[in-house]
Motif scaffolding. Sequence first.
Motif, PDB file in Angstrom:
ATOM      1  N   HIS A   1      -5.800 -10.992  23.858  1.00 31.95           N
ATOM      2  CA  HIS A   1      -6.914 -10.691  24.750  1.00 31.95           C
ATOM      3  C   HIS A   1      -6.476 -11.076  26.159  1.00 31.95           C
TER       4      HIS A   1
ATOM      5  N   HIS B   1      -7.264 -11.643  11.287  1.00 33.71           N
ATOM      6  CA  HIS B   1      -7.574 -13.004  10.789  1.00 33.71           C
ATOM      7  C   HIS B   1      -7.527 -13.065   9.253  1.00 33.71           C
TER       8      HIS B   1
ATOM      9  N   HIS C   1      -2.240  -8.718  18.478  1.00 30.13           N
ATOM     10  CA  HIS C   1      -3.596  -9.223  18.715  1.00 30.13           C
ATOM     11  C   HIS C   1      -3.606 -10.182  19.893  1.00 30.13           C
TER      12      HIS C   1
ATOM     13  N   ASP D   1      -3.804 -13.730  18.706  1.00 27.56           N
ATOM     14  CA  ASP D   1      -5.114 -13.942  19.349  1.00 27.56           C
ATOM     15  C   ASP D   1      -4.931 -14.704  20.666  1.00 27.56           C
TER      16      ASP D   1
ATOM     17  N   LYS E   1     -11.654  -1.513  17.909  1.00 32.01           N
ATOM     18  CA  LYS E   1     -11.814  -2.795  17.222  1.00 32.01           C
ATOM     19  C   LYS E   1     -13.277  -2.994  16.834  1.00 32.01           C
TER      20      LYS E   1
END
Length: 404
Positions: free
Chosen positions: A66, A237, A64, A309, A176
């Motif tokens: 970005h 999460h 995960h 994340d 996603k």
Amino acid sequence: MTAFALQHVRVVDGLGRTRPDATVLIKGDRIAAVGDARQLAAPRGAARIDGRGLTLLPGLMDCHVHLCLGGDADVVQTVQQDDPALTLLKAVRYARQTLEAGFTTVRDVGFRDHSIFQLKRAIDSGLLAGPRIVAAGQVICMPNGHARFIGREADGPDAVVAAVQAQLDAGAEVVKFIASGGVLTPGTSPDSAQMTPEELSAGMTTARQAGCRVAAHAHSAQGMKNAIRAGAHSIEHATLMDEEAASLMKTHGTVMVPTLSALATTAGCSLACGVPATAVAKAKAMVARHKSSFKMARRAGIAIAMGTDAGTPFNFHGENAQELERMVALGMTPMDALVASTSAAARLIGIADQVGTIEAGKLADLVLVRGNPLSRITLLQDRERIVGVMQAGKWVSGPLAKKQ
Ligand SMILES: [Zn+2]
């Protein structure tokens, strides 16, 4: 064909096993053999590396990230202000930092546009250094939904299917969905569900039929349940998990990608840090629940794959290994944290036949570190200890890459 023999090295194989004194042979892009150092001889002509004091791990994987976000305080504003070309140039740098940290694969679960697929191609072709990228393209969210700044908004099952199809056409290998509100998007609440069960089901079915993986962002228990029932392979999460959500995950075989670093870095931020106050308040309110959800998932026997994340505020690319420390602090053994960051991640991503373990026949995606992360997991965060990062049989980062 280039051949390497790593001799007298400690091997942690990604499946929960360790060999204290091993030899690993690499031929071309693959692991040719793994054996006891006293029994497995190096073939003539192979470059020998003395592995004493070193540990060899499968290349680490982060499920995960970005790459369009850089860990600055107000990432929503940055994405909105930057030209898309600048975002892509920054992503090139973040990809390299990730690789240098020992991460040979990442799953990018939300980019502002489809240029992530060009970055993937540039890395695959050897033009740029970076991890293997398995990318989602834009996230699918409801109108005004969470993460719309890196997403495509869709209203109703038909529009959701069209939005999914657009990601698949662009090259998505994972899709996603946003099944609850989030921390960073103003005006959305993490404890409420987003997208309807019908929309999730229509979109996820389309993605699955195309052979794609399905990831669902969900903080709220209801959002998690909607996404699990609709066919998500992973819940990202899983912050406000309840017993029903946990047992649904267990029976459906849904994987948890905890991203403990995301909430912790935002919640740990001072008032003056520049992160919007609404985001800090939301993160602070959930951080304790997130920890108990992680423990609940472990008690329930839910599979866990590592994800950070990275890119969210103060959660920097290249610092991905902090997540292993956070998982260990919540009761996971270092060995289990390494499994979650290698073979379990590869299984979730859908590439376990190629990478994620140190076994003969696998692609040689490896990381060689000084010391033993089984006795001190934090040493993976120390760049000085990374002796070499190998992708498909080539040293691509670290002192060994400079020597070859
Ligand atoms: Zn995310």
